[in-house]
Design a protein around this motif. Structure first.
Motif, mmCIF file in Angstrom:
data_model
loop_
_atom_site.group_PDB
_atom_site.id
_atom_site.type_symbol
_atom_site.label_atom_id
_atom_site.label_comp_id
_atom_site.label_asym_id
_atom_site.label_seq_id
_atom_site.Cartn_x
_atom_site.Cartn_y
_atom_site.Cartn_z
ATOM 1 N N ILE A 98 24.026 14.209 56.054
ATOM 2 C CA ILE A 98 24.854 14.524 57.219
ATOM 3 C C ILE A 98 23.993 15.093 58.342
ATOM 4 N N ASN A 99 23.060 15.945 58.002
ATOM 5 C CA ASN A 99 22.241 16.620 59.004
ATOM 6 C C ASN A 99 21.193 15.701 59.625
ATOM 7 N N TYR A 100 20.735 14.715 58.850
ATOM 8 C CA TYR A 100 19.723 13.794 59.350
ATOM 9 C C TYR A 100 20.295 13.002 60.526
ATOM 10 N N GLY A 101 19.619 12.996 61.610
ATOM 11 C CA GLY A 101 20.074 12.238 62.765
ATOM 12 C C GLY A 101 21.184 12.898 63.549
ATOM 13 N N SER A 102 21.428 14.178 63.283
ATOM 14 C CA SER A 102 22.529 14.856 63.978
ATOM 15 C C SER A 102 22.289 14.926 65.477
ATOM 16 N N ILE A 103 21.041 14.857 65.902
ATOM 17 C CA ILE A 103 20.738 14.836 67.324
ATOM 18 C C ILE A 103 21.283 13.562 67.952
ATOM 19 N N ALA A 104 21.207 12.472 67.220
ATOM 20 C CA ALA A 104 21.658 11.190 67.754
ATOM 21 C C ALA A 104 23.180 11.085 67.823
ATOM 22 N N TYR A 105 23.874 11.695 66.893
ATOM 23 C CA TYR A 105 25.326 11.534 66.892
ATOM 24 C C TYR A 105 26.076 12.773 67.364
ATOM 25 N N HIS A 106 25.404 13.685 68.046
ATOM 26 C CA HIS A 106 26.085 14.890 68.526
ATOM 27 C C HIS A 106 27.162 14.583 69.559
ATOM 28 N N SER A 107 27.076 13.442 70.201
ATOM 29 C CA SER A 107 28.075 13.082 71.207
ATOM 30 C C SER A 107 29.154 12.153 70.654
ATOM 31 N N ALA A 108 29.252 12.022 69.354
ATOM 32 C CA ALA A 108 30.249 11.156 68.734
ATOM 33 C C ALA A 108 31.661 11.701 68.965
ATOM 34 N N ASN A 109 32.626 10.880 68.678
ATOM 35 C CA ASN A 109 34.028 11.250 68.822
ATOM 36 C C ASN A 109 34.328 12.493 67.979
ATOM 37 N N ASN A 110 35.099 13.420 68.535
ATOM 38 C CA ASN A 110 35.418 14.662 67.831
ATOM 39 C C ASN A 110 36.130 14.424 66.505
ATOM 40 N N GLU A 149 30.368 33.023 52.784
ATOM 41 C CA GLU A 149 30.058 33.208 51.364
ATOM 42 C C GLU A 149 28.907 32.313 50.916
ATOM 43 N N CYS A 150 28.877 31.085 51.423
ATOM 44 C CA CYS A 150 27.845 30.136 51.017
ATOM 45 C C CYS A 150 26.565 30.253 51.853
ATOM 46 N N GLY A 151 26.629 31.001 52.934
ATOM 47 C CA GLY A 151 25.464 31.125 53.802
ATOM 48 C C GLY A 151 25.153 29.853 54.556
ATOM 49 N N MET A 152 26.197 29.104 54.898
ATOM 50 C CA MET A 152 26.034 27.826 55.598
ATOM 51 C C MET A 152 26.614 27.936 57.000
ATOM 52 N N LEU A 153 26.033 27.190 57.923
ATOM 53 C CA LEU A 153 26.585 27.072 59.257
ATOM 54 C C LEU A 153 27.568 25.914 59.285
ATOM 55 N N THR A 154 28.469 25.939 60.263
ATOM 56 C CA THR A 154 29.310 24.763 60.457
ATOM 57 C C THR A 154 28.409 23.642 60.954
ATOM 58 N N LEU A 155 28.842 22.422 60.779
ATOM 59 C CA LEU A 155 28.021 21.293 61.197
ATOM 60 C C LEU A 155 27.819 21.285 62.704
ATOM 61 N N ASN A 156 28.827 21.726 63.450
ATOM 62 C CA ASN A 156 28.697 21.789 64.901
ATOM 63 C C ASN A 156 27.577 22.756 65.300
ATOM 64 N N ASP A 198 24.955 21.426 80.382
ATOM 65 C CA ASP A 198 25.328 21.207 78.986
ATOM 66 C C ASP A 198 25.779 22.529 78.360
ATOM 67 N N PRO A 199 26.930 22.538 77.673
ATOM 68 C CA PRO A 199 27.399 23.780 77.056
ATOM 69 C C PRO A 199 26.413 24.382 76.061
ATOM 70 N N VAL A 200 25.662 23.535 75.367
ATOM 71 C CA VAL A 200 24.672 24.031 74.409
ATOM 72 C C VAL A 200 23.585 24.791 75.161
#
Length: 107
Positions: free
Chosen positions: A12-24, A56-63, A94-96
Motif C-alpha cells: 500500500i505504501n509503495y508508490g503512495s507519492i504517485a497515487y496521493h491525488s487519487a479519488n478519495n 495502540e499499534c503505533g501506526m499512522l493513517t495512510l493519509n 498545497d495543503p501538505v
C-alpha cells in the motif's frame, strides 16, 4: 504486525507519492483495508475507534503516511530543480506544504 508491515502495508505504501491525488473513495478503501488488518492483529471489536487502534499499534493513517512520503521525496528532489513533477505538485498552495512549512508550531 511484522507480517502485515512486510506484506500488506509495504504494498500500500509503495508508490503512495504517485497515487496521493487519487479519488478519495479509493483512498478510503485502502484505509479500510489497513483498519481491518489492524483490528485482526489486535483482536479488537469492529466498533473500536480507529484513532485508538492506530495509537495502540503505533501506526499512522495512510493519509498521514502519504503526506510524509510526499514531503520527504520533495525535500530530496528539491535540489534537482523546480521543474520535476513532484516539485511542481508540492506548491505553496498545497495543503501538505502549508501544514508543514507555514505553521511555525510544526518546525
Amino acid at each position: 504486525m511484522r507480517i502485515y508491515k512486510a506484506t500488506i502495508w509495504a504494498k500500500i505504501n509503495y508508490g503512495s507519492i504517485a497515487y496521493h491525488s487519487a479519488n478519495n473513495n479509493l483512498l478510503y478503501k485502502l484505509q479500510v483495508i489497513q483498519n481491518t488488518a489492524l483490528k485482526i492483529i489486535t483482536g479488537t471489536r469492529k466498533s473500536k475507534s480507529t484513532v485508538l487502534l492506530h495509537i495502540e499499534c503505533g501506526m499512522l493513517t495512510l493519509n498521514n503516511q502519504r503526506e510524509i512520503n510526499q514531503l520527504k521525496y520533495h525535500a530530496r528532489t528539491k535540489a534537482l530543480g523546480d521543474d520535476l513533477p513532484i516539485n511542481l505538485s508540492v506548491t505553496k498552495d498545497d495543503p501538505v506544504y502549508l501544514k508543514r512549512y507555514k505553521n511555525p508550531r510544526t518546525r
